[in-house]
Each structure stands twice: as structure tokens, then as C-alpha cells.
Motif scaffolding. Structure first.
Motif, short mmCIF file in Angstrom:
data_model
loop_
_atom_site.label_atom_id
_atom_site.label_comp_id
_atom_site.label_asym_id
_atom_site.label_seq_id
_atom_site.Cartn_x
_atom_site.Cartn_y
_atom_site.Cartn_z
N PHE A 162 -56.18 -53.75 -56.65
CA PHE A 162 -55.36 -52.55 -56.78
C PHE A 162 -56.13 -51.34 -56.28
O PHE A 162 -57.36 -51.34 -56.24
N SER A 163 -55.38 -50.31 -55.88
CA SER A 163 -56.00 -49.07 -55.42
C SER A 163 -55.93 -48.03 -56.52
O SER A 163 -55.00 -48.00 -57.33
N GLY A 164 -56.92 -47.15 -56.55
CA GLY A 164 -56.90 -46.02 -57.47
C GLY A 164 -55.90 -45.00 -56.97
O GLY A 164 -55.99 -44.53 -55.84
N TYR A 165 -54.94 -44.64 -57.82
CA TYR A 165 -53.84 -43.77 -57.41
C TYR A 165 -54.17 -42.35 -57.83
O TYR A 165 -54.10 -42.00 -59.01
N LEU A 166 -54.52 -41.51 -56.86
CA LEU A 166 -54.94 -40.13 -57.11
C LEU A 166 -53.74 -39.19 -57.02
O LEU A 166 -52.89 -39.34 -56.14
N PHE A 167 -53.71 -38.21 -57.90
CA PHE A 167 -52.63 -37.22 -57.92
C PHE A 167 -53.21 -35.82 -58.05
O PHE A 167 -54.15 -35.59 -58.81
N TYR A 168 -52.59 -34.88 -57.34
CA TYR A 168 -52.77 -33.49 -57.72
C TYR A 168 -52.14 -33.34 -59.10
O TYR A 168 -51.07 -33.90 -59.38
N LYS A 169 -52.81 -32.62 -59.98
CA LYS A 169 -52.27 -32.49 -61.33
C LYS A 169 -52.79 -31.22 -62.00
O LYS A 169 -53.82 -30.69 -61.61
N TRP A 170 -52.03 -30.78 -62.99
CA TRP A 170 -52.49 -29.71 -63.85
C TRP A 170 -53.40 -30.29 -64.93
O TRP A 170 -53.40 -31.50 -65.18
N ALA A 171 -54.16 -29.42 -65.56
CA ALA A 171 -55.05 -29.88 -66.64
C ALA A 171 -54.26 -30.36 -67.85
O ALA A 171 -54.73 -31.21 -68.61
N ASN A 172 -53.03 -29.83 -68.02
CA ASN A 172 -52.23 -30.19 -69.19
C ASN A 172 -50.80 -29.74 -68.97
O ASN A 172 -50.51 -28.88 -68.13
N HIS A 173 -49.90 -30.33 -69.72
CA HIS A 173 -48.53 -29.81 -69.81
C HIS A 173 -48.57 -28.49 -70.59
O HIS A 173 -49.41 -28.32 -71.49
N PRO A 174 -47.68 -27.57 -70.28
CA PRO A 174 -47.64 -26.31 -71.04
C PRO A 174 -47.53 -26.58 -72.54
O PRO A 174 -46.71 -27.38 -73.00
N GLY A 175 -48.42 -25.94 -73.30
CA GLY A 175 -48.41 -26.08 -74.74
C GLY A 175 -49.20 -27.26 -75.26
O GLY A 175 -49.32 -27.43 -76.49
N GLN A 176 -49.75 -28.09 -74.38
CA GLN A 176 -50.54 -29.25 -74.80
C GLN A 176 -52.02 -29.03 -74.48
O GLN A 176 -52.37 -28.16 -73.68
N GLU A 177 -52.87 -29.83 -75.10
CA GLU A 177 -54.29 -29.78 -74.82
C GLU A 177 -54.60 -30.45 -73.48
O GLU A 177 -53.88 -31.37 -73.07
N PRO A 178 -55.66 -30.04 -72.78
CA PRO A 178 -56.06 -30.72 -71.54
C PRO A 178 -56.36 -32.19 -71.80
O PRO A 178 -56.86 -32.57 -72.86
N ASP A 179 -56.01 -33.03 -70.83
CA ASP A 179 -56.28 -34.46 -70.96
C ASP A 179 -57.66 -34.78 -70.41
O ASP A 179 -58.39 -33.90 -69.94
N ARG A 180 -58.06 -36.05 -70.46
CA ARG A 180 -59.41 -36.44 -70.08
C ARG A 180 -59.65 -36.31 -68.58
O ARG A 180 -60.80 -36.27 -68.14
N TRP A 181 -58.59 -36.23 -67.79
CA TRP A 181 -58.75 -36.17 -66.34
C TRP A 181 -59.03 -34.76 -65.85
O TRP A 181 -59.66 -34.59 -64.81
N GLY A 182 -58.52 -33.77 -66.54
CA GLY A 182 -58.68 -32.40 -66.10
C GLY A 182 -57.75 -32.07 -64.94
O GLY A 182 -56.92 -32.88 -64.52
N ALA A 183 -57.90 -30.87 -64.41
CA ALA A 183 -57.07 -30.42 -63.31
C ALA A 183 -57.57 -30.98 -61.98
O ALA A 183 -58.76 -31.23 -61.81
N ALA A 184 -56.64 -31.13 -61.04
CA ALA A 184 -56.98 -31.51 -59.67
C ALA A 184 -55.99 -30.80 -58.74
O ALA A 184 -54.90 -31.33 -58.47
N VAL A 185 -56.36 -29.61 -58.30
CA VAL A 185 -55.46 -28.82 -57.46
C VAL A 185 -56.15 -28.40 -56.16
O VAL A 185 -55.62 -27.56 -55.42
N ASP A 186 -57.29 -29.02 -55.86
CA ASP A 186 -58.01 -28.73 -54.63
C ASP A 186 -58.86 -29.95 -54.29
O ASP A 186 -58.93 -30.91 -55.08
N PRO A 187 -59.52 -29.96 -53.12
CA PRO A 187 -60.31 -31.14 -52.75
C PRO A 187 -61.38 -31.51 -53.76
O PRO A 187 -61.58 -32.70 -54.04
N ALA A 188 -62.05 -30.52 -54.34
CA ALA A 188 -63.09 -30.83 -55.32
C ALA A 188 -62.51 -31.53 -56.55
O ALA A 188 -63.11 -32.47 -57.09
#
Length: 440
Positions: A162-188
Motif C-alpha cells: 500500500f502507498s502512504g496517502y498524504l493530504f493537505y489538512k488543517w491541524a483540527n476541525h473548528p472547535g476541536q483539539e489538534p490531532d496527532r498529524w498536525g497541519a499540512a498546508v505547505d511543502p514542509a
């Protein structure tokens, strides 16, 4: 908990068991599970993903599992089909398919796609049939004492990549705590997410879900991944929102970085125009999603790789038919993924194990799901070194956790969602967001 194990039986015993096997009851249970804020070309994932769990019970005490989309319109169709299947023989897959089609004769085919509006041209009959086909094969395997992969022709591999499926994502849904993945909105952020995928699961291929930011920025993210993981094959999927000129430009830029480019444009004609100009193989799960799509795509030389999905193609049996057609016409195969639970994952694994020309690492959303969110007893399916060992117990090789099913159905009732709507959820957060195709 229901027991999925059985023993190998003699031929006479097999005949006796199959002769008394009829469908007695089918339950269709919608469930919900937590979903991170994963961005895509039509918006963002809502806090819960929806699935429907099919349990087919036979007169002789066996049960089979299927899983499919959980949108309200789809669940209604599943329940109508289930009524038609009572008394049918789960070994007669042709009859099962005919009865499902019969139940849909007056259906308008609108809604209930479960894919957030990205793929809406799949065959209605196949989309409803798929979970019942899987459940019937699960029953067959349990009665005969054989894994589903054997029923599909036998394993050609003991592990499925299987391949690792990468997504641009926010750190959390509004009103929720950040998840273990954190934000990903840029190459870094994408590279950081990929490190978790590689370190925790050992993935040896990576795919980035694109179509979110301007193409040059997404190309920059792919190049950053290539620099960080020079030996790992990469894929980019803009979900059909690029124009032909944009796709050609970015395709040329990434020819040395990508293993393949997935659905740069939406139509067969536009992808054919791109493929004629770039050296990269093109893959699709958007312009070839049903058997009727194959002749024009093959004639136009639009794609090199079809990302099969048994939820689109009528289950495992008809997916094997697709593999034969692909082999005949020189197409290669991988596998598409939507947000899924363990029943779908097991079905994907058995299909890939028994299909020689699914020879690219398959997609999966498995890492994005919380461990506690599933309807099967844990311990059978896990990703190590980017691959999953094919279950060898009878049927799908998994057990239904009845208590977990009840808990996740209650989660469905409590969450209030009845259809997937990535665009509507995005617009509730950003009212200026517009759905566009092509976007660039």
C-alpha cells in the motif's frame, strides 16, 4: 462476537452445506467514524465519515460481511436490494446481481455516491451490488473453509503493498483539539506528514492528494518529497481540476519526480490530450469508473493505469472481470481508496492478493482512521513495512464485533450527518469557497 473461523471440509460435506444455504436475513447498518479535516478538490472532510455495514445471514447459521457508502440515499437502496435477496443462494452470484438490478429498476440514480461529489458517474447497479457480492463471497469461503482470495483464483502474493496517502489538512476541525498529524498546508507540512507515514507504517510509495492549492505549489511539495525520499515512488492526484495546458506544464515539470500522475483532468478527452504531450503514465479513478468507460478511454489512449475500486465496479467478482479486460488491452491496475473501515480493507486485500496485474502499491485511508473506530475484531489487519499480510482464515478472515457495530451506529445517530458533503462543510467555514472545475 461472531466467529469467522471454520475447518476444511470434504467434498461431500461441501455439497451438503451448500445445498442448505439460503439467505435468511440481511441487516444494513449505517455507521459513523471520526475523520480528520483532509482537504481535497471539492472542499474538506467533515468530522465524521459515513459507511454502511451489510451482514448477510444464511439459514444454516453462517454470516457474510460487506461494507459500502453510508449516504442516506445509498442506505435506502441497499435496504430495498436486501429485501429482494431473501431466500437467494449466496453461491449464485449471477442471481444476486440480477436481483439487485431488479430492486433498482425504478431508481433515478441521483445521490448517495458517498464520494463527496468527486465521482458521480459510477454504475448504480454496481455501486449497490458491491457490498452484497463481498458478503456472499465471505459466506462461500466460510462454508467451504477457504479464504476469499482462493475463491477469486488463488493468491499470487502473500502480502499486498500500500502507498502512504498524504493530504493537505488543517491541524483540527473548528472547535476541536489538534490531532496527532498536525497541519499540512505547505511543502514542509506535507514532508512532515510523510515522515510519520514512512516511520510508523514503513510505506514504500507515497501519494499526495492535490487539487487544493495552485499547481506550482503542489509541484513544489512533490519535489520536496522527492528530495526527502529519493527512493520512494511518488504519485500526485489533482482530482481532475486542472486544465489541459496546466496539466501539460506541471506534467513536464514533474516527469523526473513522479511514478504516475493521477486524473490531472476530468474527461477522457482532456486526459488523452495531456497523455499525448507528457512522458508520465496517467492513472484514473474519475474518468474510467465503469465498464462503459473502457472502450472510449482505450481508443483515446487516455490513461495507462486504472485505479480499480470494488465499490465502483460491482464487488470482487466484477473487479476480476476488469482485471482481465485491463490485461487484454495493455492497461495496468492499482486500487483507489475512499474513507473505509476494516471490512472494505479486507476485501481490497483479498482482491489485490488474487489479481496479478494489480502491481502498483494500492491506496488506503487506513492510517487516518482511529484504531477504536471499526466494526471488526482487531488484530488481523495491520500495515508493516508498507504492506499487509493476506488473511488466510475462511472467507474474508475477519470477525464482526457486534458491540462495536452498535456503538458506531449510535455514533451515526448522534453525529447528525446523513450524506457526505465536503463542499457544504467547507462553505460553512469559508463562505467565499466556490466549487470550480477546472480550477486552474
Amino acid at each position: 462476537m461472531l466467529d469467522a473461523t471454520t475447518h476444511h471440509v470434504s467434498t461431500d460435506e461441501q455439497h451438503r452445506r451448500t445445498a442448505s444455504c439460503r439467505i435468511r436475513e440481511i441487516t444494513v447498518t449505517p455507521v459513523a467514524f471520526a475523520d480528520p479535516p483532509l482537504l481535497n478538490s471539492v472542499g474538506v472532510h467533515e468530522p465524521f465519515a459515513l459507511r454502511a455495514i451489510i451482514v448477510v445471514h444464511t439459514e444454516n447459521g453462517h454470516y457474510g460481511l460487506g461494507e459500502t457508502y453510508g449516504d442516506e440515499a445509498h442506505v435506502a437502496r441497499l435496504r430495498r436490494a436486501a429485501e429482494e435477496l431473501i431466500g437467494a443462494d449466496p453461491f449464485n452470484l449471477n442471481l444476486i446481481a440480477r436481483l439487485v438490478s431488479q430492486s433498482l429498476a425504478q431508481d433515478d440514480g441521483q445521490g448517495g455516491h458517498g464520494t463527496g461529489g468527486m465521482v458521480t458517474t459510477t454504475s448504480l447497479d454496481d455501486r449497490v451490488l458491491s457490498a452484497f457480492n463481498v458478503a456472499c463471497l465471505d459466506i462461500q469461503g466460510k462454508i467451504l473453509g477457504l479464504p476469499v482470495s482462493t475463491l477469486l483464483g488463488g493468491c499470487v502474493r502473500e502480502h499486498v503493498d500500500f502507498s502512504g496517502y498524504l493530504f493537505y489538512k488543517w491541524a483540527n476541525h473548528p472547535g476541536q483539539e489538534p490531532d496527532r498529524w498536525g497541519a499540512a498546508v505547505d511543502p514542509a507540512g506535507i514532508v512532515s506528514q510523510a515522515r510519520i507515514m514512512v516511520n510508523d507504517y514503513g510505506f514504500r510509495a507515497l501519494k499526495l492528494k492535490g487539487g487544493v492549492f495552485p499547481p506550482d505549489l503542489e509541484a513544489e511539495a512533490v519535489e520536496a518529497l522527492h528530495q526527502e525520499f529519493p527512493d520512494i515512488p511518488l504519485r500526485l492526484d489533482p482530482n481532475g481540476v486542472w486544465s489541459v495546458p496546466t496539466a501539460i506544464k506541471v506534467g513536464h515539470r514533474l516527469e523526473s519526480s513522479l511514478e504516475y500522475l493521477e486524473d490531472p483532468c476530468l474527461s477522457i478527452a482532456d486526459n488523452a490530450a495531456v497523455r499525448a504531450e507528457v512522458a508520465l503514465p496517467l492513472a484514473t479513478n474519475m474518468c474510467v469508473v465503469a465498464f462503459d468507460d473502457l472502450p472510449p478511454a482505450i481508443e483515446a489512449k487516455a490513461v495507462d493505469i486504472v485505479l480499480s475500486d470494488h465499490h465502483f465496479w460491482g464487488g470482487l467478482s466484477r473487479s476480476k472481470l476488469l482485471s482481465g479486460m485491463a490485461e487484454t488491452f495493455g492497461l495496468r491496475l492499482s486500487m483507489h481508496s475512499n474513507s473505509h473501515l476494516g471490512i472494505s480493507f479486507a476485501a481490497m486485500i483479498h482482491l489485490a492478493a488474487a489479481t496479478e496485474n494489480i502491481d502498483y502499491a494500492c491506496d488506503t485511508h487506513w492510517p487516518w482512521k482511529r484504531e477504536e473506530d471499526d466494526v471488526i475484531v482487531p488484530g488481523v489487519l495491520s500495515i508493516h513495512e508498507g504492506r499487509v499480510k493476506v488473511p488466510t482464515a475462511p472467507g474474508l478472515g475477519i470477525e464482526l464485533d457486534v458491540q462495536a457495530l452498535a456503538r458506531m451506529h449510535q455514533q451515526y445517530l448522534d453525529c447528525g450527518l446523513r450524506q457526505r458533503n465536503d463542499t457544504g462543510y467547507m462553505q460553512s467555514i469559508d463562505p467565499s469557497y466556490e466549487l470550480k472545475s477546472p480550477r486552474w
